[in-house]
Design a protein around this motif. Structure first.
Motif, short mmCIF file in Angstrom:
data_model
loop_
_atom_site.label_atom_id
_atom_site.label_comp_id
_atom_site.label_asym_id
_atom_site.label_seq_id
_atom_site.Cartn_x
_atom_site.Cartn_y
_atom_site.Cartn_z
N TYR A 12 -69.30 -41.10 -62.16
CA TYR A 12 -68.13 -41.30 -63.03
C TYR A 12 -67.28 -42.46 -62.47
N ALA A 46 -54.74 -33.36 -63.72
CA ALA A 46 -56.05 -34.02 -63.71
C ALA A 46 -55.88 -35.44 -63.14
N GLY A 48 -57.41 -37.03 -60.85
CA GLY A 48 -58.57 -37.80 -60.39
C GLY A 48 -58.37 -38.25 -58.95
N ARG A 51 -54.87 -42.46 -58.64
CA ARG A 51 -54.46 -43.87 -58.82
C ARG A 51 -53.07 -43.96 -59.46
N HIS A 52 -52.73 -43.02 -60.35
CA HIS A 52 -51.38 -43.04 -60.92
C HIS A 52 -50.35 -42.50 -59.92
N ASP A 67 -56.33 -31.50 -59.54
CA ASP A 67 -57.62 -31.87 -60.13
C ASP A 67 -58.68 -30.90 -59.63
N SER A 69 -61.97 -31.87 -59.25
CA SER A 69 -63.08 -32.56 -58.59
C SER A 69 -62.80 -32.85 -57.11
N LEU A 72 -63.48 -36.63 -56.39
CA LEU A 72 -62.44 -37.57 -56.79
C LEU A 72 -61.21 -37.44 -55.88
N MET A 90 -57.24 -26.64 -64.50
CA MET A 90 -56.02 -26.81 -65.30
C MET A 90 -55.73 -25.59 -66.18
N PHE A 106 -53.06 -38.44 -67.84
CA PHE A 106 -53.57 -39.75 -68.22
C PHE A 106 -55.07 -39.74 -68.52
N PHE A 107 -55.45 -40.61 -69.43
CA PHE A 107 -56.84 -40.97 -69.69
C PHE A 107 -57.68 -39.77 -70.16
N SER A 109 -57.57 -36.45 -70.41
CA SER A 109 -57.90 -35.34 -69.51
C SER A 109 -57.53 -34.03 -70.18
N TYR A 112 -61.26 -30.28 -72.90
CA TYR A 112 -62.55 -30.19 -72.22
C TYR A 112 -63.26 -28.85 -72.42
C1 LIG Z 1 -61.11 -38.87 -67.43
S1 LIG Z 1 -60.70 -38.28 -65.83
C2 LIG Z 1 -59.05 -38.91 -65.63
C3 LIG Z 1 -58.55 -38.88 -64.22
C4 LIG Z 1 -57.20 -39.52 -63.99
N1 LIG Z 1 -56.18 -38.93 -64.82
C5 LIG Z 1 -57.27 -41.01 -64.19
O1 LIG Z 1 -56.70 -41.52 -65.16
O2 LIG Z 1 -57.90 -41.68 -63.37
C6 LIG Z 1 -60.48 -36.56 -66.10
C7 LIG Z 1 -60.10 -35.78 -64.88
O3 LIG Z 1 -60.02 -34.39 -65.22
C8 LIG Z 1 -60.50 -33.64 -64.12
N2 LIG Z 1 -60.90 -32.30 -64.59
C9 LIG Z 1 -61.98 -32.01 -65.33
N3 LIG Z 1 -62.02 -30.71 -65.60
C10 LIG Z 1 -60.94 -30.16 -65.01
C11 LIG Z 1 -60.44 -28.85 -64.93
N4 LIG Z 1 -61.07 -27.83 -65.52
N5 LIG Z 1 -59.30 -28.63 -64.24
C12 LIG Z 1 -58.67 -29.66 -63.62
N6 LIG Z 1 -59.10 -30.93 -63.66
C13 LIG Z 1 -60.23 -31.18 -64.35
C14 LIG Z 1 -61.64 -34.46 -63.61
O4 LIG Z 1 -62.05 -34.10 -62.32
C15 LIG Z 1 -61.09 -35.88 -63.73
O5 LIG Z 1 -60.42 -36.27 -62.58
#
Ligand SMILES: C[S@@+](CC[C@H](N)C(=O)[O-])C[C@H]1O[C@@H](n2cnc3c(N)ncnc32)[C@H](O)[C@@H]1O
Length: 237
Positions: A12, A46, A48, A51-52, A67, A69, A72, A90, A106-107, A109, A112
């Motif tokens: 990713y 979330a 990641g 970076r924010h 988060d 992951s 990440l 989350m 952001f982005f 998240s 899911y």
């Molecule tokens: C598209 S990425 C965006 C990450 C960050 N916001 C960015 O802009 O760089 C989605 C993020 O959601 C996290 N994520 C996925 N499923 C999740 C969950 N069930 N609970 C918490 N975080 C989760 C992922 O690990 C990932 O870091």
């Protein structure tokens, strides 16, 4: 394992390497234009790699990340140094009611989970951990634009090889799906596409009041052709 437990790892980060600190700086600057001073901690839901968060710190905010992951979060520590983060899902945030004065997501998240209740549950969790009057920024895909511009197949080059990408919309559960094939490995990304009306109902039911809907981080208003759906607002009670 579900798709989001498998996909948010090294591959990713490679595929989305353009989603970097420069982009995060611009997005945090937009947050600052919207809310200026926020007294208290801000949850980066979330987060990641964070970076924010590092840009929020640089702008004198007090972010806390969350988060799922491990990869990440660990990459973030390596790249940016230690930051206050929690590894958690989350759907069940490890914070007390009313902990935060702000929240950013952001982005894309969000959306899911395979049931509507779970996605709605995330909105409830967001609202629960926010204090009364706390602000939020929610940066999500624009379903109309995604449908109009869906590229069914493409190949992208990353520093370690090529990634074959297939995309499709599933009208049954209204999800945007993306399959990445990297060598022998296959990953899925699946996001339930909510439109502005649906998100508004979900947010309002949790006392999250939407003040404005933007279509991009340049501050343009939201329309059906906007690249993004960016909501800003606050928690009512
Ligand atoms: C598209 S990425 C965006 C990450 C960050 N916001 C960015 O802009 O760089 C989605 C993020 O959601 C996290 N994520 C996925 N499923 C999740 C969950 N069930 N609970 C918490 N975080 C989760 C992922 O690990 C990932 O870091």
């Amino acid at each position: 394992m579900t798709w989001y437990q498998e996909w948010f790892g090294e591959e990713y980060l490679e595929l989305y390497s353009h989603r970097d600190e420069n982009e995060a700086r611009q997005q945090v600057s937009f947050f600052r234009d919207q809310f200026a001073k926020v007294e208290g901690r801000i949850l980066d839901l979330a987060c990641g790699t964070g970076r924010h968060m590092q840009e929020l710190f640089a702008a004198a905010y007090r972010p806390v990340g969350c988060d799922l992951s491990y990869t990440l979060l660990r990459t973030g520590v390596k790249d940016y140094g230690a930051m206050p983060v929690a590894r958690a899902d989350m759907r069940s945030l490890p914070f007390c009611n009313g902990t935060f004065a702000g929240l950013v997501n952001f982005f894309t998240s969000f959306g899911y989970f395979s049931t509507e209740d779970e996605n709605l549950g995330v909105v409830h969790e967001m609202a629960r951990v926010l204090d009364k009057g706390a602000v939020f920024l929610f940066d999500y895909l624009n379903v109309h634009r995604e449908l109009d511009k869906l590229v069914q197949r493409e190949t992208r080059q990353t520093p370690t090889g090529s990634v074959a990408i297939e995309r499709w919309f599933d009208p049954f559960d209204r999800s945007f799906n993306k399959r990445m094939t990297i060598g022998q490995k296959r990953y899925l990304e699946r996001v339930r596409g909510y439109d502005l009306d649906e998100i508004s109902v979900m947010f309002t039911s949790s006392s999250l009041s939407i003040r404005d809907a933007f279509g991009d981080f340049d501050g343009s208003p939201f329309s059906r052709s906007s690249p993004r759906l960016i909501l800003v607002g606050s928690k009512l009670s």
